[in-house]
Structure formats: C-alpha cells, structure tokens
Design a protein around this motif. Structure first.
Motif, PDB file in Angstrom:
ATOM      1  N   LEU A  49     -15.225   0.376   2.605  1.00  0.00           N
ATOM      2  CA  LEU A  49     -15.320  -0.646   1.560  1.00  0.00           C
ATOM      3  C   LEU A  49     -14.455  -0.315   0.342  1.00  0.00           C
ATOM      4  O   LEU A  49     -13.751  -1.185  -0.170  1.00  0.00           O
ATOM      5  N   VAL A  50     -14.498   0.941  -0.102  1.00  0.00           N
ATOM      6  CA  VAL A  50     -13.684   1.314  -1.259  1.00  0.00           C
ATOM      7  C   VAL A  50     -12.182   1.129  -0.956  1.00  0.00           C
ATOM      8  O   VAL A  50     -11.474   0.503  -1.743  1.00  0.00           O
ATOM      9  N   PRO A  51     -11.679   1.607   0.202  1.00  0.00           N
ATOM     10  CA  PRO A  51     -10.265   1.358   0.503  1.00  0.00           C
ATOM     11  C   PRO A  51      -9.903  -0.128   0.502  1.00  0.00           C
ATOM     12  O   PRO A  51      -8.874  -0.522  -0.059  1.00  0.00           O
ATOM     13  N   LEU A  52     -10.767  -0.961   1.100  1.00  0.00           N
ATOM     14  CA  LEU A  52     -10.471  -2.406   1.097  1.00  0.00           C
ATOM     15  C   LEU A  52     -10.496  -2.935  -0.332  1.00  0.00           C
ATOM     16  O   LEU A  52      -9.673  -3.775  -0.704  1.00  0.00           O
ATOM     17  N   GLY A  53     -11.449  -2.429  -1.141  1.00  0.00           N
ATOM     18  CA  GLY A  53     -11.531  -2.834  -2.543  1.00  0.00           C
ATOM     19  C   GLY A  53     -10.248  -2.481  -3.285  1.00  0.00           C
ATOM     20  O   GLY A  53      -9.749  -3.283  -4.085  1.00  0.00           O
ATOM     21  N   ILE A  54      -9.713  -1.286  -2.995  1.00  0.00           N
ATOM     22  CA  ILE A  54      -8.489  -0.862  -3.693  1.00  0.00           C
ATOM     23  C   ILE A  54      -7.315  -1.774  -3.339  1.00  0.00           C
ATOM     24  O   ILE A  54      -6.578  -2.211  -4.231  1.00  0.00           O
ATOM     25  N   ILE A  55      -7.142  -2.112  -2.051  1.00  0.00           N
ATOM     26  CA  ILE A  55      -5.985  -2.989  -1.759  1.00  0.00           C
ATOM     27  C   ILE A  55      -6.239  -4.396  -2.306  1.00  0.00           C
ATOM     28  O   ILE A  55      -5.299  -5.106  -2.640  1.00  0.00           O
ATOM     29  N   TRP A  56      -7.514  -4.772  -2.434  1.00  0.00           N
ATOM     30  CA  TRP A  56      -7.818  -6.071  -3.034  1.00  0.00           C
ATOM     31  C   TRP A  56      -7.348  -6.068  -4.501  1.00  0.00           C
ATOM     32  O   TRP A  56      -6.689  -6.999  -4.954  1.00  0.00           O
ATOM     33  N   VAL A  57      -7.646  -4.990  -5.222  1.00  0.00           N
ATOM     34  CA  VAL A  57      -7.213  -4.888  -6.627  1.00  0.00           C
ATOM     35  C   VAL A  57      -5.681  -4.811  -6.691  1.00  0.00           C
ATOM     36  O   VAL A  57      -5.042  -5.486  -7.500  1.00  0.00           O
ATOM     37  N   TYR A  58      -5.084  -4.014  -5.794  1.00  0.00           N
ATOM     38  CA  TYR A  58      -3.620  -3.881  -5.769  1.00  0.00           C
ATOM     39  C   TYR A  58      -2.923  -5.214  -5.530  1.00  0.00           C
ATOM     40  O   TYR A  58      -1.814  -5.436  -6.006  1.00  0.00           O
ATOM     41  N   SER A  59      -3.586  -6.093  -4.755  1.00  0.00           N
ATOM     42  CA  SER A  59      -2.928  -7.353  -4.417  1.00  0.00           C
ATOM     43  C   SER A  59      -2.741  -8.221  -5.662  1.00  0.00           C
ATOM     44  O   SER A  59      -1.987  -9.191  -5.634  1.00  0.00           O
ATOM     45  N   PHE A  60      -3.426  -7.877  -6.761  1.00  0.00           N
ATOM     46  CA  PHE A  60      -3.223  -8.588  -8.031  1.00  0.00           C
ATOM     47  C   PHE A  60      -2.394  -7.736  -8.989  1.00  0.00           C
ATOM     48  O   PHE A  60      -2.441  -7.931 -10.192  1.00  0.00           O
ATOM     49  N   GLY A  61      -1.661  -6.773  -8.443  1.00  0.00           N
ATOM     50  CA  GLY A  61      -0.922  -5.848  -9.293  1.00  0.00           C
ATOM     51  C   GLY A  61       0.572  -6.090  -9.262  1.00  0.00           C
ATOM     52  O   GLY A  61       1.081  -6.952  -8.545  1.00  0.00           O
ATOM     53  N   GLU A  62       1.279  -5.317 -10.107  1.00  0.00           N
ATOM     54  CA  GLU A  62       2.735  -5.404 -10.154  1.00  0.00           C
ATOM     55  C   GLU A  62       3.304  -3.999 -10.107  1.00  0.00           C
ATOM     56  O   GLU A  62       2.723  -3.067 -10.674  1.00  0.00           O
ATOM     57  N   ASN A  63       4.468  -3.855  -9.479  1.00  0.00           N
ATOM     58  CA  ASN A  63       5.182  -2.593  -9.523  1.00  0.00           C
ATOM     59  C   ASN A  63       5.822  -2.453 -10.892  1.00  0.00           C
ATOM     60  O   ASN A  63       6.635  -3.302 -11.276  1.00  0.00           O
ATOM     61  N   ILE A  64       5.467  -1.409 -11.654  1.00  0.00           N
ATOM     62  CA  ILE A  64       6.178  -1.244 -12.919  1.00  0.00           C
ATOM     63  C   ILE A  64       7.205  -0.122 -12.829  1.00  0.00           C
ATOM     64  O   ILE A  64       8.151  -0.071 -13.591  1.00  0.00           O
ATOM     65  N   SER A  65       7.047   0.770 -11.884  1.00  0.00           N
ATOM     66  CA  SER A  65       8.119   1.725 -11.580  1.00  0.00           C
ATOM     67  C   SER A  65       7.994   2.047 -10.098  1.00  0.00           C
ATOM     68  O   SER A  65       7.184   1.459  -9.398  1.00  0.00           O
ATOM     69  N   LEU A  66       8.802   2.994  -9.628  1.00  0.00           N
ATOM     70  CA  LEU A  66       8.797   3.298  -8.197  1.00  0.00           C
ATOM     71  C   LEU A  66       7.425   3.741  -7.707  1.00  0.00           C
ATOM     72  O   LEU A  66       7.018   3.452  -6.597  1.00  0.00           O
ATOM     73  N   THR A  67       6.708   4.460  -8.555  1.00  0.00           N
ATOM     74  CA  THR A  67       5.454   5.032  -8.087  1.00  0.00           C
ATOM     75  C   THR A  67       4.232   4.421  -8.756  1.00  0.00           C
ATOM     76  O   THR A  67       3.114   4.671  -8.336  1.00  0.00           O
ATOM     77  N   GLU A  68       4.460   3.626  -9.812  1.00  0.00           N
ATOM     78  CA  GLU A  68       3.306   3.161 -10.570  1.00  0.00           C
ATOM     79  C   GLU A  68       3.044   1.674 -10.356  1.00  0.00           C
ATOM     80  O   GLU A  68       3.964   0.858 -10.366  1.00  0.00           O
ATOM     81  N   ILE A  69       1.772   1.367 -10.153  1.00  0.00           N
ATOM     82  CA  ILE A  69       1.379  -0.024  -9.987  1.00  0.00           C
ATOM     83  C   ILE A  69       0.377  -0.348 -11.079  1.00  0.00           C
ATOM     84  O   ILE A  69      -0.566   0.405 -11.304  1.00  0.00           O
ATOM     85  N   ARG A  70       0.606  -1.450 -11.786  1.00  0.00           N
ATOM     86  CA  ARG A  70      -0.356  -1.839 -12.804  1.00  0.00           C
ATOM     87  C   ARG A  70      -1.035  -3.130 -12.361  1.00  0.00           C
ATOM     88  O   ARG A  70      -0.382  -4.087 -11.947  1.00  0.00           O
ATOM     89  N   THR A  71      -2.362  -3.133 -12.457  1.00  0.00           N
ATOM     90  CA  THR A  71      -3.105  -4.333 -12.097  1.00  0.00           C
ATOM     91  C   THR A  71      -3.103  -5.293 -13.267  1.00  0.00           C
ATOM     92  O   THR A  71      -3.697  -5.024 -14.304  1.00  0.00           O
ATOM     93  N   THR A  72      -2.394  -6.394 -13.119  1.00  0.00           N
ATOM     94  CA  THR A  72      -2.301  -7.373 -14.206  1.00  0.00           C
ATOM     95  C   THR A  72      -3.027  -8.658 -13.837  1.00  0.00           C
ATOM     96  O   THR A  72      -2.963  -9.633 -14.563  1.00  0.00           O
ATOM     97  N   TRP A  73      -3.702  -8.644 -12.692  1.00  0.00           N
ATOM     98  CA  TRP A  73      -4.400  -9.834 -12.183  1.00  0.00           C
ATOM     99  C   TRP A  73      -3.456 -11.012 -12.038  1.00  0.00           C
ATOM    100  O   TRP A  73      -3.830 -12.154 -12.226  1.00  0.00           O
ATOM    101  N   THR A  74      -2.203 -10.708 -11.700  1.00  0.00           N
ATOM    102  CA  THR A  74      -1.228 -11.770 -11.449  1.00  0.00           C
ATOM    103  C   THR A  74      -1.463 -12.361 -10.070  1.00  0.00           C
ATOM    104  O   THR A  74      -1.937 -11.681  -9.170  1.00  0.00           O
ATOM    105  N   LEU A  75      -1.135 -13.617  -9.925  1.00  0.00           N
ATOM    106  CA  LEU A  75      -1.263 -14.264  -8.614  1.00  0.00           C
ATOM    107  C   LEU A  75       0.085 -14.343  -7.906  1.00  0.00           C
ATOM    108  O   LEU A  75       0.200 -14.954  -6.848  1.00  0.00           O
TER     109      LEU A  75
END
Lengths: 276, 304
Positions: free
Chosen positions: B27-53
């Motif tokens: 459940l936690v892994p699925l939750g993480i990709i769910w949060v990531y799916s609303f995120g943006e790449n801000i650098s090669l390694t960093e993802i920021r969750t901006t709740w973008t669609l």
C-alpha cells in the motif's frame, strides 16, 4: 461421426484442434532444446551443424550466469519460506475469524494477484529508492538480495494464501474443539491439529510460490540493482545484447528444473490439484 | 467462525504480520507513486509534488492515446483468439475419459510452469525471417511453385519466397500474447465445462437441435461464466504485458508497459511514468468492477 452430445473428445475435428494446440505450445520449446546442442557459433537457431555439448560447458563456465542462477534459487527458497508462512497466517485468519471490514481485507489480500506486474514493479522500485530502504549492493550475500526477496514475498504470498485456504475448507472445527475440551492450549491446537491438516496446502502453496519467484522477470527487473541480477534478468540482457547459443543451453537447464519440480508436485499430489 | 474479540491475542498474532507486510510493501509503495503522479521533475534526481495534473493531461496527447488504443486492441485480439482456440481444447479435456483428464490437463499446463522469458525467447527464435515458421512456409511455397510449374503456371505465387515478417509487427506480438496466455484461458473454461450438467445437451439434441445449434445455443450460454472468467484472466495480464511486446515487437510495437518502463529507466520521467502506471491500474479496476456487476446481475437473475 456419430458421437453423442457431450463426447467431443471422440470427435476427429476436436482431436485435431487439441493436437494443433499441443504443437503450437511445444514446438518453440522443443526447437530451443534441440538447438541448444547445435554446433554453430552465431545465431545457432537456423541451420543444424552437428551435435555438441560445448554450449553447456560455456554456460556453466559463465560466472555471471551461474551467479545469477544461484541468486534466483536463493531468492526463490527464501521468499517461498516467508510467502508460505504469511500465506498460512492469512488463510487461517480469513478462515477462523469474523471481524469488521472482512470483505475489504479479503479484497486487499487478493489485490497483489490482479494488479499489473509493471505497476507493482514500478511502485516497489520507487518505494525502495524514496524510503532509503535500498539494501547496499556490497551487503553480504544473500542479504544484498533483500529488496528482490521482499518484492517476491509480496506478490507470491496471496497465491499461497489462496491455495492454503482451499485446503482449510475441508477442516472440521469439531476436531479443534474436541482438543480444546481435552485441555489443549490454543498453540497446541494450532501446532498438532491445524498444521498437520494444512500440510498438502502448504506444499502446494510452496511449489506455487517457488515457481512464481523463479518465473518473475518484470518486478525483479525493477527492484534489482546493477550487481544483483537474477537468472531471467541475466538471460534478458543476453537476449538483448548478444545472441549466443549459450542462452539455449542455460534455458534448457531451467526447463529441465521446472520439469523436475512438476514431477515432484505430481508425486506429492494429484495433478488436478496442482494447477493454480 | 469466531468473533475476533473473544480470542483477541490469537487474532492479533495471525492478522498482524500480513497486515504489516501489505501495508509496508504494497500500500505504501502504491501511495508513493500516486503522490509522484502529481509531481514534477525539478532536477535529474529531485521530484517535487506540486499536485499538478499535467502528467494526467499528457495521457490524452495523441501519441499516448494511440498507444493505449494499440494496447487494448492487441490484448483484445489475443483474448478472443485464446477463447476461440481454448474452448475446443477445454472441451476435449472435459469430455475425455476420466483416466486421461489429469494428463491432458498437465500437457496444457506444463508450458505455463516454464519460465515466461524463456518461452518468449523460444518463440522469438522460430518466428524470425529465417526461423522455423518461415522455413515451413517456404517449404509449402516451394511445393506449390513446383505444382504450378507442372500446370504450366510457373510464377503463380511470385518470383521467389518472401519470408513473413512476424517480428516487429502487431501480428507477431498477438501470436506471442496468445502463446503466453493460452493455458490461463483454458483452465477456467475447463472447470466451467467440467461442472456442466450434460442432460441439457441431451435434451437439446432430443428436441431436434443439431450439434452446431446445441453448441452455440446451449453449450456456450451455459458456460458463459467460464468464458467471462477466461476472458478477464487473459485480458488483464495481456494489457500489462512487457516482455512479449518488448522482445517480439522489437521496439516497433510498444504497449503501455514498455512506455512505462522507458519513463523509469531511460527517460527518467518518474512522475509521468507513475501517472501511466496508475492509469493502467484504474483500467484494470474498471474491468474487474464490470465483472463484479455482471456477477451481481447473474446472481439476481438466479434468485428471481
């Protein structure tokens, strides 16, 4: 043809369909096995150039291939032990107790079975990297396989639970009650009555978990590091980058292993119970 | 069944480990990709969750719509072929003599126990331009050409044999999907046919329906539950197939899973890859929900 209404097995047309399906399913595998003995350097799957066992020797001398193979077996053994333990607990839990939200819990346990493999592989890969739970590749063997083992337990224990639960349905609770009346503790009932009854289910569950683990490519592909490779992942990279007859030889060894496992499964139980 | 309250320690001992395991590794892994799916790449390694669609919006770009359509089409074609081929096979097993049944079933299930990658690789070997299948086709071509020559119609089938391209084509991928999923489809069909009450068929024949009418009007409707299970059990894994399109499609016939893999391994666009994975997951859930609805309708029909 004057076969009766439900005697399709006696109809020639139906038998031909069955035979054709058999040919379709087996030709690729048989060709692969035959050509693993082909004495040809490149490609090796087109023209027969005489019998040789050189490629078996080469496959066994290929250290990274052997290492991947040993990894696969270790992962399968360890994850099967955990999968059967968790599966048995889940089966007993769902069989014995009434509890709130039980249908939801049942659905949750079945979820890893229906979820697309790629989703599970991706989510576990992201989870390990985001949580910092990634096992360092320099950890002692087989601890360095920890992430892959955890992933394999996750996708195989629901299958084990399913098989063990089917077995539990034939258990009569009166036996356990009689034992309790005679003064057996909760633990003694579990150890001396329930477990022995579950044994065929535990074996079937273990064989299923073992096969699933040996078979898995996609989830392992995502959760393995560059230095912790399993047999399917290694064969995949060999297929992608260098077509060598060694793959045929290595594959034949694994097919032979599967055959042996199936043979053991048949000896342990009726074949009709073996299918998942 | 006991109430969980009465034997709480034992209940907790059995419920605890599984629940914890599912929570942490599922459940936690699925939750993480769910949060990531609303995120943006801000650098090669960093993802920021901006709740973008925006990741979900990209799914409706023509390229991805085409990809989804192809995935549905290939998985659907493979499912239909599996049902058409699997039905007679299941019928033969279900009506065989009792002593042969387990062996016939074993013969069909054995390839299913063989490693998926090895089976796909084995198929890859014989489908190539110089593979076994084209070898057989060439033999037929040569025989046909010789025959045409005898009849004074040399060159009827063209100047020379052109190998059929299976690899890198949609037909090749469908063959692969059928090859891999056929045993899956046969099993539920077999169990549906095995449970069937044969007197319905006899009644149909006695009342004057022929074999063909009995088959389509009696046998197939009576085993519709098995057909639906077989279709779902084939279609869902086919939708998420990675290896078959990867090896047999040779990068020219991608399905969803291949594009998801690329987002995570090569393109390094985890948010978009997460969104695609979740979309695939939702499609799977919708199919399962439709199936549950059909089951409920059928149950209602039986009670009425």
């Amino acid at each position: 043809m004057s076969a009766g209404p439900f005697q399709y097995a006696r109809k020639t047309s139906m038998r031909v369909m069955f035979a054709l399906t058999f040919v379709f399913l087996y030709t690729p595998i048989i060709v692969l096995v035959i050509f693993s003995f082909n004495n040809s350097r490149r490609g090796g799957n087109v023209i027969w150039r005489g019998f040789t066992t050189d490629y078996y020797a080469k496959a066994f001398a290929n250290e990274s291939l052997v290492e991947a193979f040993v990894n696969s077996i270790a992962i399968a053994v360890i994850s099967t032990i955990f999968a059967v333990a968790l599966g048995a607990m889940t089966a007993v839990l769902l069989w014995r107790w009434r509890f709130p939200l039980k249908p939801v819990y049942e659905g949750l346990v079945a979820l890893p079975i229906v979820i697309p493999e790629i989703c599970m592989g991706v989510s576990l890969a992201v989870f390990f990297s985001a949580s910092g739970l990634t096992v360092p590749p320099e950890a002692p063997w087989p601890l360095n396989l920890g992430n892959i083992i955890a992933a394999h337990i996750t996708f195989s224990f629901p299958f084990a639970a399913m098989v063990i639960r089917t077995r539990l349905q034939s258990f009569s609770p009166e036996m356990a009650e009689a034992a309790r009346d005679l003064g057996a503790s909760e633990y003694q009932v579990f150890r001396d009555i329930l477990i022995p009854h579950m044994v065929p289910g535990l074996i079937a569950g273990a064989l299923l978990a073992f096969t699933l683990s040996l078979d898995d490519f996609v989830i392992t592909f995502f959760t393995s590091g560059p230095n912790t490779v399993t047999f399917p992942v290694k064969v995949y990279s060999m297929v992608r980058f260098s077509v060598t007859p060694e793959i045929n030889a290595a594959s034949t060894v694994l097919i032979l292993m599967t055959l042996c496992l199936t043979f053991i499964a048949i000896r342990l139980q009726k074949p009709t119970e073996m299918t998942p | 069944m006991e109430s969980w309250r009465r034997t709480l320690p034992a209940f907790a001992a059995f419920a605890g480990p599984t629940t914890l395991w599912l929570l942490v590794f599922f459940l936690v892994p699925l939750g993480i990709i769910w949060v990531y799916s609303f995120g943006e790449n801000i650098s090669l390694t960093e993802i920021r969750t901006t709740w973008t669609l925006s990741n979900y919006e990209r799914i409706f770009e023509p390229e991805i719509v085409t990809l989804f359509w192809r995935t549905l089409r290939l998985a659907g074609a493979a499912t239909i072929i599996c049902l058409i081929v699997g039905y007679p096979v299941a019928l033969v097993i279900a009506t065989a003599e009792q002593k042969w049944k387990p062996w016939l079933l074993l013969i069909i299930m054995l390839p299913f126990w063989t490693n998926l990658l090895i089976r796909t690789y084995a198929l890859l070997n014989i489908l190539g331009a110089r593979g076994r299948v084209n070898g057989v086709l060439e033999w037929f071509w040569t025989q046909g050409d010789a025959l045409a020559g005898l009849l004074g119609m040399a060159g009827l089938f063209g100047e020379r044999f052109t190998p059929v391209a299976f690899l890198g084509t949609e037909s090749g991928v469908v063959i692969g999907l059928v090859y891999v999923h056929l045993p899956f489809a046969i099993l539920p069909l077999y169990s549906a046919l095995e449970r069937l009450d044969r007197s319905y068929l006899e009644a149909s024949m006695d009342l004057g329906a022929g074999q063909v009418r009995t088959f389509f009007l009696i046998l197939v409707p009576l085993t519709s539950a098995g057909l639906i299970t077989a279709a779902i059990i084939t279609f869902i894994p086919a939708l998420g197939s990675f290896l078959t399109p990867d090896l047999l499609g040779r990068g020219q016939v991608d399905m969803i899973a291949n594009v998801i893999e690329r987002q995570f391994k090569k393109a390094n666009d985890w948010p978009f890859g997460s969104a695609l994975s979740l979309f695939l997951l939702y499609v799977t859930f919708i199919i399962l929900a439709i199936r549950a609805l059909i089951d409920m309708q059928a149950a209602k029909g039986r009670r009425a």
